[in-house]
Design an enzyme around this catalytic site. Sequence first.
Site, PDB file in Angstrom:
ATOM      1  N   ASP A  41     -74.935  25.889 -19.308  1.00  0.00           N
ATOM      2  CA  ASP A  41     -73.222  24.958 -19.037  1.00  0.00           C
ATOM      3  C   ASP A  41     -72.434  25.474 -17.870  1.00  0.00           C
ATOM      4  OD1 ASP A  41     -73.890  24.460 -21.971  1.00  0.00           O
ATOM      5  OD2 ASP A  41     -72.219  25.729 -22.184  1.00  0.00           O
TER       6      ASP A  41
ATOM      7  N   HIS B  38     -75.616  30.198 -18.521  1.00  0.00           N
ATOM      8  CA  HIS B  38     -74.698  28.985 -17.561  1.00  0.00           C
ATOM      9  C   HIS B  38     -75.405  29.241 -16.679  1.00  0.00           C
ATOM     10  CE1 HIS B  38     -72.301  30.484 -21.021  1.00  0.00           C
ATOM     11  NE2 HIS B  38     -71.534  29.703 -20.163  1.00  0.00           N
TER      12      HIS B  38
END
Length: 239
Positions: free
Chosen positions: A46, A188
């Site tokens: 992400d 992430h």
Amino acid sequence: MKKSQLLLWVLALLMLWGCAGDQQDLPADAQVPLEEETKYVALTFDDGPRRSTITALLNGLRERGASATFFLVGEEIEGNEDLVERMAAEGHQVGNHTWSHTRLKGAPAAEVTDQVCRTDEKLRQVLGEGEYWLRPPYGQLEEDQKPLIPVPMVQWSVDSRDWESKNTEKIVAKVLKEVKPNSIILLHDIYPTSVEAALKIVDTLQAEGYWFVTVQELLALNGIQPQPGVLYRSGDKAE
């Protein structure tokens, strides 16, 4: 092992199987080795793209023949279009993480639509027509908001909490403790520690017989027909 190597391996097995048909049947008491179940898992990232970290990640995934899924923040795409193009060209799935990482849960319908559609439009400008699946920021969306989303949505079944520890070894340990076949792993790609951890996770799980595929591939391998507005947590049908 790369996908092309897998295909060659499968073809070789089929040829051997055909040759075996000309041989005599095995004795009734002969032991036939059982094939191990193929284990698939999906790495997802992400908040990118961020040039300072994503290049090393893409290089590492390419070296290992591993696919992943990237949920991109729309306003971060400007100036990083080449990285987005590279993701798609190297077989990764590219998805939508809203325009400005806005929490959609409880937001007005107009804001939800704007956040999703602006990013979708930007992805189409860069990659062309396609279906860019959504990961709602924080994985949250109200039940009555789901009809606003015209594509499948993706949550996760293994949360690395990499943003919290920012410690490579802790991230690796947490994921390896919780992962199982058909898991969707949340990371992430904006943290160097997460990139390092991701590649260590790939090395460890590949040695255990896991194959790294995109979320779309994971669902297809499990016979799941993804539907618009539905949130998927893993490749298990029960999820």
